[in-house]
Each structure stands twice: as C-alpha cells, then as structure tokens.
Design a protein around this motif. Sequence first.
Motif, short mmCIF file in Angstrom:
data_model
loop_
_atom_site.label_atom_id
_atom_site.label_comp_id
_atom_site.label_asym_id
_atom_site.label_seq_id
_atom_site.Cartn_x
_atom_site.Cartn_y
_atom_site.Cartn_z
N UNK A 253 3.28 19.89 -11.98
CA UNK A 253 3.47 18.45 -11.87
C UNK A 253 4.94 18.12 -11.61
N UNK A 254 5.81 18.78 -12.33
CA UNK A 254 7.25 18.55 -12.14
C UNK A 254 7.69 19.04 -10.76
N UNK A 259 9.39 17.42 -5.24
CA UNK A 259 9.29 17.41 -3.78
C UNK A 259 9.39 15.97 -3.26
N UNK A 260 8.78 15.05 -3.98
CA UNK A 260 8.87 13.64 -3.59
C UNK A 260 10.32 13.15 -3.67
N UNK A 261 11.06 13.60 -4.70
CA UNK A 261 12.46 13.20 -4.85
C UNK A 261 13.32 13.74 -3.72
N UNK A 271 12.43 9.28 -10.23
CA UNK A 271 13.15 9.89 -11.36
C UNK A 271 12.51 9.46 -12.68
N UNK A 272 12.08 8.21 -12.74
CA UNK A 272 11.44 7.72 -13.95
C UNK A 272 10.14 8.49 -14.22
N UNK A 290 17.43 12.80 -15.79
CA UNK A 290 16.78 11.88 -14.84
C UNK A 290 17.09 10.43 -15.16
N UNK A 291 17.13 10.07 -16.45
CA UNK A 291 17.44 8.68 -16.80
C UNK A 291 18.90 8.36 -16.52
N UNK A 292 19.76 9.36 -16.65
CA UNK A 292 21.16 9.16 -16.25
C UNK A 292 21.25 8.84 -14.76
N UNK A 293 20.44 9.55 -13.95
CA UNK A 293 20.44 9.31 -12.51
C UNK A 293 19.97 7.89 -12.20
N UNK A 294 18.94 7.44 -12.89
CA UNK A 294 18.44 6.07 -12.69
C UNK A 294 19.55 5.06 -12.99
#
Length: 787
Positions: A253-254, A259-261, A271-272, A290-294
């Motif tokens: 799943x990850x 791949x979508x990212x 990212x969320x 990931x939340x840092x990236x958001x």
Amino acid sequence: MTLILTILFKKRSYISLVFLFTVFGMSAQSPKKILKTGKEFYETKNYQDAIDQYSKAIELEIDYVDAYIHRAAAYIALEDFESAASDYKRATAFDQKNEVLYYNAGKLYFQLENNEDAIDMLSASISIKKKYLPPYPYLITSYLNIGKHDEALLKASDWVSIDGDVKSYYYKAIVYDSLKQYVKSVDVYRSCIEENNGYAPAYVGVARAELNLNRINDAYKDINKAISLDKYSVDAYVIKSMIGVKNKDFPNAIDDISRAIIIEPDNKDLYRKRGSYYLEFGQYSNAIGDYNKILLLDKNDVLAYYNRGYANAQTGNSQNALSDFRRFKDLSPGIPGIALLIEDAEKQVYELNKEANNPHVTFSEPLVNKSGIFEIPLGSIDITFIGVVEDQSLIKKIEVNNIEAKFNNNDYNPSFELTIDVTGLEELNVVVTDVYFNVLVQSIKILRIEVNSPGVVLRAPVASDNGEVFLDEDNSQLYIEGIIDDESQISIIKVNDMNASFSMDQLNPSFSATISIANQSQFTVYVEDIYGNGTLQTFVLNRESIGLLADNPMGKTWVIFIENSNYDEFASLDGPEKDITAIRSSLINYKINNFLHKKDLSKKEMDRFFSIELRDLVRANQVNSLLIWYAGHGKFINETGYWIPTNAKRDDEFTYFNINTIKAALQSYSQTLNHTLMINDACESGASFADLTRGEKERRCDDWQDIKSKSSQVLSSAGYELALDNSQFTKTFANMLKNNPDACLPIDVIVKSVKSAVVKNKQQTPKFGTISGLGDENGTFFFIKKQ
C-alpha cells in the motif's frame, strides 16, 4: 475648423456640418476597426493593450458581442477569470440564444468555485440546446459540490439518454458513488466499460465502488486493468493502495501511494494518505516526515498538525505533540474532541517530564554583584527587575515580594519582568514554583550605589572648558596634576594608560602623573570609581603659547570669560555670547597663554569657581596676569553691585552674587598675581568696588614702572544705568584691540576710546578705577602683541 465654420455659416448649416464631421470622425474610428486593432495586439500577446482596444469598441457600441468575447479571451490570457466570466455573461444579454456564451461563462464560474453562478449559466446553455453536451460534466459536478445529488443524478440521466457515450455513463456512476449507491454505480461503470473497454477512469471508478462493497478481488482485478491502460493515473495508484490497506498489506500500500507521489510530488493529499498508512503500520517517524512535507507546502494545514501531533505522541515526543495539538486547536476552533486530545497530551507531558529539582533564577537587571547583592542607584523608587527562570519543567508561578510576575507559562525557561517600589527595602524575596510544585525561595540583599561618572579637573596644566591645554614650554615631558569629583571612592586613575598617583582612601582625591608628550597632540585621563562608573576624558595639547613668556613683560597671562545668558527667571540675553566671541577673536593676536570660558553659572558655581577653583588654578600654574570678563545681568542695590547667576530669583537679593565676594576671593591669591583686570559688562551692576580716585597719566610700554608695578583694576560698563544687550562698550573695546598698530596696548588707552564712544552714543557711562585692597601700585594692564 469647426470654429471657422461657425463664423462663416448660419446656425442650421453649422449643425449639418458638425453632424457630417462627427459621422466622418466616427467612421474613421469605427468599432470594427478598433476591434481589429485589438486582435492584432492579442496576436502579439499584448493582452492589456488588446483589452484597452476592445473596451473602446464597447464604449462606442455597447451591444458589440464580438468585442465582449475577444476581451474575455484576453482576460483569460492574463488569468483574470472573474473579468472573463463577467464579459461572457454580459454578452449573453445581447445574444440570448447563444448556448456557447452561457457555457463559457459557466465553465469559468466553475473554475472560480462559484457553483451557484456556474449552475445558472450552464443550465441556461442546456435549456437553449439540450443536446449541447459540453456543459453537462461541469453542471453535474457543480450540483455535487453543493450537495444537490438528486439534481446531479437528473442531469446525468438526461445526458445518458441524449448521448449514451462513455463519459455520460461515467458521470452518472460518479453521482451514484456520491449517493453511496455502490451497487448501481458498479452497474453503470460496467455499462461505461461496455461502451469503451479502454477507458481507464471507468476501471478506477468501478474498483473504488467494489472496494466500498468489500469485493476486494474484483476491485484488485479492475484497478490493475486501469493501471495497464494508464500507468500515470494517480487515482488508480491511490485506489490500489487503499485495497492494500484493506488487505493489511501495508508495504505494498505504501509502495503504491509512493508511486502516485512520484507522479504528483506537490499533492499534499497524497502525503496525507501515505502518512495515515504509516500511522496504521506503526511507522511514526515516517508519518511525521510526510506531515512535515505537507506543512512545507501549506503551513496552515489543520489536519497535518493534528496527525503529526498524534505521531509525535506515539513516539514519546509529548512536547512536540502538545505543540502540534495546540496549533491544531488554534487553527480549528470548535472542532469536537480536540480539547480531550490536548488534555491527554498535556497529561503525557506532565508525567514524562516529572522531576524534583528546584528552579533557578538569574537576574539581568539590575546588576547583581559578585557577592550576590542587587546594586541599585541611590534615590531610586521604582526599579524594573528583569530575569529568567531555568528549569526542566514549565513554570507555574513567579513572585517577587508577593507581587506576581507576568510571563508565558507555555515557555520553558521563561523570562519575566516586573516593576517594584524599592523605597525602604533592604532585600528582595523571590519565590518560583514549577508545575510539579518544586519551589525556589531566595532572598537577595539590596545595595544602593551612585551611578554618576567621575569628573576630572586639571590644576596643572589648566584645561579650558573644551578640553584644550595651552603649553608654555616645549618640553617632551608634562607634569599633570588634577582633582577628581565623585560621590564614591576612586579605584583607577590612568593618564595615557599610565597609573596616576593618588590616595584610594580619600573622596575626591588629587592625582598627579608625568607623561611623555613628544610628537603627541593629546592625552587622555581615565577614571573609574569602585562601582564601575568610568570617565574617559581627552585633552588637546595647544602649543601656540610656547615662547610667549620669553619676551612678555606681563608674564603668564590668562583670560577668564564668565558668560551668563540663559536665565530661569530673568530675561535671557543674546548679547553676552556675541560680546565674548568678539573679544576672544580680537585677542587672538595678543600674548594670552590660556582662555577659560565658563557659561551659565549658578550662584553655587560662581562661589566655588572664584573662591576655590580659580585660586588653585592661578597658584598651580603660576599665573602672573589675569583678565576676568563678565557678561550678563547685573544689579546695583544699596550701593552694592551684583552679578546675577542663572538660577537667581527675581526679587530675592540673597540669590544674587555679590561682587565684593570676588574681591575677597582675589585677596587670597593676590600675592601670586602681578596684574588683575576686571571687566564688568553687566546690566545695572553699577561701579561696583572700583576706587575711582586713581589719577590718570599716559601709559607707555617702555616705561619700566608701568609694566612692573602691580595693578588691580576694574572697568564697569554700566555705572548706575541699564546696559543694552547690544553693547557699544564691547564693540569699541574689541575694535581697539583689533586695530591697534603698536606692540602693546595699555588698558588706559582702551578706556579713553570706550568712554568717548559710549558717551557719544548716549549709552553706558563706563567707570574705571582700582580694586581697593589688592595692593595696586599704580601699574596698569598691558595687552602685548605677538611678534
């Protein structure tokens, strides 16, 4: 041209000509030609110029539809979609049967997320021509955006009945998805696939519906088909990742959401999604990343703060968790449940940080000396105390002498500030409590100190008020003697970095030092008291007087100016400053070893100067001839002359400076002086202590007796009359000095000229005589010119 026609023709003919002229002018600038110009600007990408031309065409022809259409296109090129939509909408008012105009306006309103106006325009387009298909997807989506699912389904059904192509089925299935009627949506998606089995979005849609129906295998099969048709479909990889999560297959799943990212690296929703997978999979650090990236993409993303706070809490980083939850609360007022989450995070912080150490306080203001005692200025009332508390935990309360200080209780090691009346206080009591009730109790003593910088007064050589030292001899060594003025004991006195000799036990000690001044233009004196108050004073060496003593029969000659101009209660004067400037300028070519210029003296300062300071200066510097010039207010009361100090009270004689005080002071050092001349340029001060019985005789520079005989003389400008601010007395005195052609000039010659000038101008009547009691031997004061 029109004016000429007005003159030549009658009124009716003029109107016709003006009309023809107007028509001719209009035809030259017709809307079509202006539109053409606008098109040319548009083709060269000069969009603003194009808009200006289209606007001119519309001004000339308000219902010019083509102008609105072209202006809208130019607005779109400038990304001004609001103006473009408005132009299309205006055009519909003049072409109400043009479904394309309504469609273009509706699509722009859709892009602007103005769903209501979008629905109005798109519905109008379809009502004109029901089989016009472009508006349908935008209209259906607009209805879904505002929650009108039934209207959306109705329009989707109309579209299918009209066309029945793959897109119409696809949008109808989307409507069923929004209604959570997944069985129906699966059937419609299948109809879509039957129409076109290569349409990837239909496979994505059916997989999503099957996932919601928990048909995992079918969903997995369909989503793989979608990816085989479009390997860059972000939606396909998102659905496939969701299928993986449903199967508890978090690694795959990850991998799929990653791949979508890769395809859309700036899509914060991806990212969320991956962050939520990391949370479910227990990879909290990766989730935090990931939340840092958001938050880099959007610093005010509410959900990112909440989710990162949860991840931080799971890693045991409760402080960061608390910070994130609080930020989430600030950005999302009224969200249910968040208060409980914050309370839970605060409890975690409390338990994780629990300790038993007492806080520590450090004060930055006022100064705490090496003995741990506050040093505050003498006479202080309100003192501001500034400090910082150091502790492992948050601080609950800070009190100083039972006064609670304000501080940020969400900060670790907070700073604080408060103002306290210290009148009568001998110590300060500080109490600091942290959130675990560890308590600091501290008492700090208070020491009152003075904070004024020491003053430096040179006795030998003397320095003028501007720090200038006049040298009499060209020696490489200079002996310096002075006195310090300070409220406290002195710890350091240095002259040019050389320690001076002085008594550290005495207040206001005298000091001395011998320094080298070869090739030096100045020297410095640094003084510091026991409280660290320091003064660095620079003295400039003036060698212009070197050699003057060698052939000066008057010996070492000093000039003292007392200038009182700015008064508290008496009228201020402009004259004294101008007069003293004039006199000093006129003396520049005479042998004067030093000038001292004292300004705006109080009575106390005048007493001290003449009784102590001038006495010590004359003795220490072995002055032979002394000229004292006073300029300022004066009074003559009961046969007694007074100089008016700047702080004198108008009707209080006691606050005036009695000129006889100067006589008494001069007597104490008259043995040192050979010649004394007092110039009293004071309003109303009278003849003062002059003995006017002195006989007149011609004075000559070559007369040994005139030069060597002691003289003590006074010249008063005013007699018993009120002197003017613009003094003829001073003007004549200065001119005599400037214009004198002889090698020397006796004061007697100046007096004759001054008397003549002031009597002629009907102003002051100068009085000239000796100062009784100072041992006058009938000598006189000579002004000796420089060679």
